[in-house]
Scaffold this motif. Structure first.
Motif, PDB file in Angstrom:
ATOM      1  N   ASN A 272      -0.611  -0.893  -4.525  1.00 56.59           N
ATOM      2  CA  ASN A 272      -1.626  -1.184  -3.501  1.00 56.59           C
ATOM      3  C   ASN A 272      -2.138  -2.609  -3.678  1.00 56.59           C
ATOM      4  OD1 ASN A 272      -2.212   1.491  -2.062  1.00 56.59           O
ATOM      5  ND2 ASN A 272      -2.306   2.088  -4.222  1.00 56.59           N
TER       6      ASN A 272
ATOM      7  N   GLU B 107      -6.774  -7.904  -7.795  1.00 60.51           N
ATOM      8  CA  GLU B 107      -6.706  -6.859  -6.774  1.00 60.51           C
ATOM      9  C   GLU B 107      -6.070  -7.333  -5.475  1.00 60.51           C
ATOM     10  OE1 GLU B 107     -10.486  -3.971  -7.494  1.00 60.51           O
ATOM     11  OE2 GLU B 107     -10.965  -6.053  -6.982  1.00 60.51           O
TER      12      GLU B 107
ATOM     13  N   ASP C 243      -3.890   2.957 -10.498  1.00 56.25           N
ATOM     14  CA  ASP C 243      -2.994   1.917  -9.992  1.00 56.25           C
ATOM     15  C   ASP C 243      -3.618   0.582 -10.345  1.00 56.25           C
ATOM     16  OD1 ASP C 243      -0.842   0.796  -8.478  1.00 56.25           O
ATOM     17  OD2 ASP C 243      -2.164   0.593  -6.744  1.00 56.25           O
TER      18      ASP C 243
ATOM     19  N   ALA D  82      -1.873   8.276   1.333  1.00 54.86           N
ATOM     20  CA  ALA D  82      -2.856   9.039   0.563  1.00 54.86           C
ATOM     21  C   ALA D  82      -2.227  10.127  -0.291  1.00 54.86           C
ATOM     22  CB  ALA D  82      -3.890   9.650   1.502  1.00 54.86           C
TER      23      ALA D  82
ATOM     24  N   THR E 136       0.848  -1.188   0.000  1.00 54.91           N
ATOM     25  CA  THR E 136       0.000   0.000   0.000  1.00 54.91           C
ATOM     26  C   THR E 136       0.882   1.235   0.000  1.00 54.91           C
ATOM     27  OG1 THR E 136      -1.891   1.008   1.093  1.00 54.91           O
ATOM     28  CG2 THR E 136      -0.147   0.202   2.515  1.00 54.91           C
TER      29      THR E 136
ATOM     30  N   GLN F 259      -2.163  -4.944  -1.638  1.00 53.46           N
ATOM     31  CA  GLN F 259      -2.772  -5.402  -0.388  1.00 53.46           C
ATOM     32  C   GLN F 259      -2.030  -6.538   0.294  1.00 53.46           C
ATOM     33  OE1 GLN F 259      -5.500  -3.562   0.638  1.00 53.46           O
ATOM     34  NE2 GLN F 259      -5.029  -2.409  -1.203  1.00 53.46           N
TER      35      GLN F 259
ATOM     36  N   TYR G  15       0.347   9.935  -2.084  1.00 50.27           N
ATOM     37  CA  TYR G  15       1.072   9.368  -3.230  1.00 50.27           C
ATOM     38  C   TYR G  15       0.324   9.726  -4.508  1.00 50.27           C
ATOM     39  CZ  TYR G  15       3.553   5.636  -5.868  1.00 50.27           C
ATOM     40  OH  TYR G  15       4.314   4.900  -6.755  1.00 50.27           O
TER      41      TYR G  15
ATOM     42  N   HIS H  52      -9.209  -1.176  -4.523  1.00 57.24           N
ATOM     43  CA  HIS H  52      -8.791  -1.245  -3.124  1.00 57.24           C
ATOM     44  C   HIS H  52      -7.881  -0.096  -2.717  1.00 57.24           C
ATOM     45  CE1 HIS H  52     -10.599  -5.064  -1.912  1.00 57.24           C
ATOM     46  NE2 HIS H  52     -10.571  -5.301  -3.193  1.00 57.24           N
ATOM     47  N   ARG H  53      -8.055   1.059  -3.376  1.00 57.78           N
ATOM     48  CA  ARG H  53      -7.282   2.213  -2.942  1.00 57.78           C
ATOM     49  C   ARG H  53      -7.931   3.476  -3.441  1.00 57.78           C
ATOM     50  NH1 ARG H  53      -5.358   3.529   1.417  1.00 57.78           N
ATOM     51  NH2 ARG H  53      -3.176   4.116   1.622  1.00 57.78           N
ATOM     52  N   PHE H  54      -7.253   4.576  -3.316  1.00 57.13           N
ATOM     53  CA  PHE H  54      -7.804   5.894  -3.585  1.00 57.13           C
ATOM     54  C   PHE H  54      -8.414   6.027  -4.970  1.00 57.13           C
ATOM     55  CE2 PHE H  54      -3.724   5.927  -1.351  1.00 57.13           C
ATOM     56  CZ  PHE H  54      -4.247   5.996  -0.078  1.00 57.13           C
TER      57      PHE H  54
ATOM     58  N   THR I 285      -7.397  -0.874  -9.621  1.00 60.61           N
ATOM     59  CA  THR I 285      -7.837  -1.577  -8.422  1.00 60.61           C
ATOM     60  C   THR I 285      -8.859  -0.729  -7.667  1.00 60.61           C
ATOM     61  OG1 THR I 285      -7.183  -2.618  -6.349  1.00 60.61           O
ATOM     62  CG2 THR I 285      -5.935  -0.677  -6.994  1.00 60.61           C
TER      63      THR I 285
END
Lengths: 334, 334, 334, 334
Positions: free
Chosen positions: B228, D242, B207, B160, B157, B230, B162, B200-202, B198
């Motif tokens: 990210n 992911e 990404d 924020a 990960t 995970q 980035y 699973h991020r911002f 993804t």
């Protein structure tokens, strides 16, 4: 202030340690060397630009020397280790500590008299990252009790003077110490089985051997000692625990493909396989010695290994297991 | 005589270097620290028992300091590196050497004036044993010419703040330097493809990315940058050559079995994965600096990485490849 | 013309064979079933749409049946196998051929009278591609003589009625047959060592065991029998030969990464691990039977396995090795 | 009742299928063969003891034939597939279904008129256990959405007449179909990058190629097509999702050690690597055909593969991505 180290008996292994101290280890400096071979003293003291002492006694006694490394031949260790203890100086002694358990007992007496652990025996596998990860995981309790440990000690080849008691005293001794350290208990019996013999080496040598040991709590340990496998120095260890198994990986850096398929090379000798372990061993000893602390194998470990080896050598000529005989562990080593 | 090292900007990475120098590296000692944050100077100088300098200028000028390590924030590197060069002192500078190619050009000018390579940029992968084995094998010619290199740069990960230019300047920059070093040629173009994102991020961050580069001789290089994922810091590199392939192994120390099957853990960050590389990097720099020699990445390498990154950042907003622009290599770096 | 197969005792394993014959095997058809349990005959004959015979005798005698598969309980095998031999029909008999060596001797007598090999014992590992590759490579001579073989037979768990003689007769029997086949020689002695016991299963059961065997030419064979490892059916075999080692791979189809690291799942039972071996076993038996040829384990193999098991069971209560007793091999099996 | 199969064009691949049907597959029998080469009809019909038909029309029309396998040269497929559809007989057609998308459209029209899916295209990877495990895991949702898929299609060598459009139409077509099946969505664009060329093959051939594709939802797919790697048929696929990655294993049966280190062999051609997939493919087709069901790739899949290949061939001469053009999917294939 760097720890000033005097080395006794700087042969191949000793000079490898000196090179490490000079090039990749913090906190130590070479203060002097001695050797029973006077010409070696001259050569090595010139090579490293350090004092050559006329005798190990003088080196040990020198106020310019804080700590001692002994890399001489095994039978000569005893008096030097004892002198170092009596001088109150930390001493790193290459394995075997002594060729007999009796001699190790005398060192223990000296050390008990001194009242503190001053001796570290050079069992480098305790400093190998793979064995350490294995031990940390077993110690965590995550996989339950260890029940069985399978070991493999394979060498490409050995010289003609290698005899089968050396298969115990020089080869299996590594697994003997490592198993005692890994399991934190003593080995109580040793048996040696003799598999079919390889035709690719000396007629006189029974090779491979299967060394079967039992620990106090009943852990069953094998050690395949095969010193002429013609192809690699292949050290394996697999712990079989109640809830899972853990084994050393090959630890290769790269994987390749080619006409043979997918492959990774294996190491060819202990210097290659345990390079990192040797560096860590000497580094941690220097760090500990400079602080007046102890690290690694103790005199007790050297003694216990000698006792197990004694049983192992007798087992070479015996059908069935031979009991390991040793004194009760002195309080100093508990 | 130990090399007396002055450190500018000892934050997390800098103190990790100082710890290494004190505990596991030969030949260096910490002579002093400076920082734009005065309280950090106080803290660090007390922690290591060394002189705290009021400014980097004083530290660089001090006769008690033989060599400089710069671990401050990138935008502040330029004047300190140039001052060290002008003082004739070897300087190890953490990456990036400078945030812009122009600044790197000015450092090159200073270094050319000095007439010798004094700057080492902290690209630690060049010191990793797996990349080194891969390079040695490619250099041997045994597998023929390299045609393609596949890279993976995966992080569990990122924070924020980035942003996607950091995917080039902070993340892919490692593969950019490593590929230039591995292939011994320049990268001439960069393209960035944008795979499915993804969830699973911002929301703001594209990404993963696929960074596609081409070398002078036509080697096709990809770099999957996925920050990210995970689950692990997973660095992979596979060179596809005419007669075989070579890839980095996981380099795990142990393999386990359990309810999930057979497994080995992966590292979680660069400190874990490249621990050995960092030690070797600083050790080799100290050894070389003490001898008046150079090791590792040069100012040219820092400049070239900046030029490729510039093209990469432009490629983020461009369809198709962006050409890398750089000056001709000065003789000092040939 | 398909081979018309009559099955005696179609329980779980038997119906698995019938399903294979119907769905993924060439050249055979199910001609009828019989069972000592009349209701099972009704169920199975309806399920497969085939004749239900009132007795195994009638099934064996039927002109509608070309070949016999026996999947009934071991103690009932003998009369049916002998009847099939006397009827001149090929017979596939699940292991163990007979619970005692004496019963196997009587079958051998009947077969010798018939003058040809009609019996195939269901040791499926001989049909597993990994064991076959290992054997082909050993047979090629490329790695020299085999000196040692390490086996692991691990199960997640066993039911409460599992007793330690079953560790020999039901579990280790697989390695016993496989080693005889792999090495093409007899096992001459068996020893059983008792490691520390797992706490994760029945108090009454010594688990794991280490079964140590020796072959005629001196090959040293171990078999770790651990039937409550709580996590996987893990079958391993490593042959240590003069010039190299060969081991079975996990044979996983995919490798994954996740929070645990890099992993592959392991199988959970013999049906999963040896699915392909079972298919090949039945396919090759049908193909051979249709041609009047023999394939797989013979009655001699069933007898020899029983003799080694007898020694193994005695070894459970004995210190040291127990010699295997068997008659000379009749000419029919040479 | 066995499915009676008529084969059109029994060359190498066709006879391999016939051999499988005779020896290791349930439920099918060979009812006849036809070929444009009359002497091949004579040879093959005699070899398998089956009827030789004078033409494919007669074979398709014969009441002795339940289902059709077409293994003739691609440009000849169309009329035979359409005739089989019009005869209402299931047809298995080797890939490519047709050399052009237009021809595939005409087959789809015939099939829509027939009102049911009768055509299975021979994309065998859909039946490979490793791809199937990968797909099952992706479908489970356990690792989240798939974002990137990396493919490698490596061959030891190709014949002199191999041209670069064959790199798309004959080689990459396998990944094209497999990716569509794995992701359950269409490929919308294709780009071809040209890495440095191997010197170990024809001057005229650009080898390797990097084929870059994008799916409807944005999954980024690469396919390294390297058909003269001089050492192995190495098929790789890694899905980056992911929450984890999944890759095909080598699936080797054994691992060895020797002078080279630890290794496993790789396969040398598709028959070796996909042996099991071919068996399963034909078995499942026969089982489905006998039940009036459909299995495997449809005409739509054959058409879509042709459309992606068309874009891929154009991409060979284009900078940047080429959009895939295809009609809307007819209801029959939803």
């Amino acid at each position: 202030m760097a720890l000033r180290i005097g080395m006794i008996g700087p042969g191949g292994m000793g000079q490898a340690h000196l090179d490490r101290i000079r090039t990749v280890i913090a906190g130590g400096e070479i203060a002097g060397v001695s050797d029973i071979a006077a010409d070696n003293v001259a050569t090595v003291s010139e090579k490293y630009g350090v004092t050559g002492f006329a005798s190990s006694e003088e080196l040990i006694a020198s106020p310019e020397v804080d700590a001692i490394m002994i890399c001489s031949h095994g039978p000569g260790h005893e008096p030097d280790v004892i002198a170092a203890i009596e001088a109150g100086k930390p001493v790193f002694c290459e394995k075997p500590l002594t060729p007999t358990a009796d001699a190790a007992l005398r060192i223990m007496e000296a050390e008990q008299k001194a009242g503190r652990r001053l001796v570290t025996v050079g069992f480098m596998r305790r400093f190998d990252r793979s064995y350490r990860e294995m031990k940390a995981l077993l110690d965590s309790g995550e996989v339950g009790e260890t029940l069985i440990v399978h070991n493999r000690h394979r060498n490409p080849t050995v010289p003609a003077h290698y005899t089968w008691d050396m298969a115990i005293n020089d080869t299996a001794i590594h697994e003997i110490d490592t198993m005692r350290w890994l399991l934190e208990e003593e080995i109580v019996s040793v048996r040696v089985d003799k598999p079919k013999k390889t035709s690719h080496r000396f007629e006189h040598l029974q090779d491979p051997l299967m060394v079967i040991m039992q620990s106090e709590s009943g852990v069953w340990i094998d050690d395949e000692v095969f010193v002429n496998n013609q192809h690699s120095y292949d050290i394996q260890c697999e712990a079989v625990a109640e809830l899972g198994t853990i084994r050393l990986s090959d630890q290769h850096a790269i994987e390749r493909t080619g006409t043979l398929g997918r492959f990774n090379t294996l190491t060819m000798d202990h210097n290659q396989r345990f390079y990192g372990a040797f560096v860590t061993e000497v580094q941690e000893w220097i760090t500990a010695a400079a602080r007046g602390e102890h690290t690694g194998s103790t005199t007790w470990d050297g003694y216990a290994a000698a006792c197990v080896c004694d049983a192992g050598v007798r087992a070479l000529e015996t059908d069935g297991p031979v009991a390991v005989e040793m004194i009760d562990k002195p309080a100093l080593y508990s």
